[in-house]
Write an enzyme that holds these catalytic residues in place. Structure first.
Site, PDB file in Angstrom:
ATOM      1  N   SER A 157       2.111  -1.317   5.528  1.00  0.00           N
ATOM      2  CA  SER A 157       1.553  -2.475   4.449  1.00  0.00           C
ATOM      3  C   SER A 157       2.607  -2.049   3.176  1.00  0.00           C
ATOM      4  O   SER A 157       3.785  -2.361   3.134  1.00  0.00           O
ATOM      5  CB  SER A 157      -0.001  -2.063   3.996  1.00  0.00           C
ATOM      6  OG  SER A 157      -0.589  -2.844   3.409  1.00  0.00           O
ATOM      7  N   ASP A 252      -3.915 -11.770   9.454  1.00  0.00           N
ATOM      8  CA  ASP A 252      -3.445 -10.773   8.318  1.00  0.00           C
ATOM      9  C   ASP A 252      -2.652 -11.889   7.467  1.00  0.00           C
ATOM     10  O   ASP A 252      -1.757 -12.575   7.743  1.00  0.00           O
ATOM     11  CB  ASP A 252      -2.449 -10.088   8.743  1.00  0.00           C
ATOM     12  CG  ASP A 252      -1.924  -8.936   7.634  1.00  0.00           C
ATOM     13  OD1 ASP A 252      -2.639  -9.123   6.432  1.00  0.00           O
ATOM     14  OD2 ASP A 252      -1.124  -8.000   8.052  1.00  0.00           O
ATOM     15  N   HIS A 282      -5.436  -6.611   9.379  1.00  0.00           N
ATOM     16  CA  HIS A 282      -4.332  -5.810   8.508  1.00  0.00           C
ATOM     17  C   HIS A 282      -4.992  -4.404   8.621  1.00  0.00           C
ATOM     18  O   HIS A 282      -6.030  -3.962   8.559  1.00  0.00           O
ATOM     19  CB  HIS A 282      -4.211  -6.226   7.063  1.00  0.00           C
ATOM     20  CG  HIS A 282      -3.274  -5.422   6.224  1.00  0.00           C
ATOM     21  ND1 HIS A 282      -1.945  -5.928   6.197  1.00  0.00           N
ATOM     22  CD2 HIS A 282      -3.494  -4.519   5.438  1.00  0.00           C
ATOM     23  CE1 HIS A 282      -1.493  -5.065   5.205  1.00  0.00           C
ATOM     24  NE2 HIS A 282      -2.341  -4.255   4.862  1.00  0.00           N
TER      25      HIS A 282
END
Length: 311
Positions: A157, A252, A282
């Site tokens: 991320s 996501d 995610h």
């Protein structure tokens, strides 16, 4: 929040309704609470854990954890790992487990950095902390028993953003490039205009509404920005970056930018492996003990080992 329309993998069912609160006045309290986890990491029968102190560019000391497999060779490659959390959250419990598990599976040292966080420390503090750490590892490789020619960077991320931005910085500043970069559902594009951004506004773990809040805390719009170190897909050139592994989640908001960046690197002549996970949201690494994540760790390890098995 209704997630019935998403067909999540069975291993992720427990996380269908999970979201971190993205509330600015709550963030400092949660940061303090989560920061305690660094001090609680201990060695076990497979992996030794040691604490590092690393000087940052502005003279501040950063802390990091180094995971060393008990049965590793004296000198090993190194995985430099940057945790996710929207640039505002500390490493979560699964990040420590992921660093430990990757270290054990690879037989490498893994260094997990506690870089400084927004909203107190805005961009570019985090990428500069990451660059300082990489530069420090290169210069202290002998004492750390790390092979300086075999350092890979990895992040999930926001950490995926920091991993590839570090590679851009290393290229632009003329220092040795990491041997590989591993980007797990990375933050790549600050413009938030992709189809997946428009589609995934209510997904668990993270969604496009959350990302807008994270960027608002991370970036001071009144300051001049070097856009490529914030939004790497806007870089004028990706030529010269190291081989890349890019992993995306199906449901996501960051899915499309991860794929676009992977293809842009391929177009720049870089070796890239693209892995689009299915039925995932995610941050699926949170299911750290699931078969889904164990299989993905094996896949990631196979990629990284390609670059240390070359004679």
């Amino acid at each position: 929040m209704n997630h019935i329309k998403y067909n999540f993998h069975p291993d992720l069912k427990n996380y269908e309704n999970q979201n971190m609160p993205v509330i600015p006045f709550v963030i400092p309290f949660l940061q303090k609470l989560m920061g305690i986890l660094y001090r609680r990491e201990k060695s076990d029968i497979d992996v030794a854990v040691s604490q590092l102190t690393i000087p940052a560019k502005d003279g501040c000391n950063l802390r990091a954890l180094m995971y060393t497999p008990i049965n590793a060779n004296k000198t090993t490659p190194c995985l430099l790992f940057f945790h996710g959390g929207g640039f505002v959250y500390n490493a979560a419990p699964h990040h420590f487990s992921l660093a430990r598990n990757m270290s054990k599976a690879l037989g490498w040292k893994t260094i997990l950095l506690d870089y400084r966080l927004a909203p107190k420390y805005k961009y570019p503090t985090a990428p500069e902390d990451c660059f300082s750490t990489y530069h420090w590892i290169l210069h202290n490789a002998d004492s750390l028993n790390i092979n300086p020619t075999q350092i890979a960077v990895c992040g999930d991320s926001a950490g995926g953003n920091l991993a590839t931005v570090l590679c851009l910085m290393a290229r632009d500043r003329g220092i040795q490039m990491p041997m590989a970069q591993m980007l797990l559902y990375p933050v790549i594009d600050r413009r938030m205009e992709t189809h997946s951004y428009q589609k995934y506004t209510n997904t668990p773990m993270c969604n496009s509404k959350d990302m807008k809040k994270y960027f608002d805390m991370y970036v001071n719009n009144n300051s001049p920005l070097d856009i490529k170190y914030l939004s790497p897909i806007e870089s004028d050139s990706l030529i010269g970056l190291p081989p890349a592994y890019v992993e995306t989640a199906e449901y996501d908001c960051l899915h499309d930018e991860g794929i676009s960046y992977a293809k842009a690197m391929q177009n720049a002549g870089i070796y890239v492996e693209i892995h689009e996970t299915q039925n995932t949201m995610h941050g699926y690494d949170i299911a750290i003990n699931s078969n889904l994540v164990k299989d993905l760790i094996n896949q990631r390890v196979a990629f990284l080992q390609k670059f240390t098995n070359i004679k």
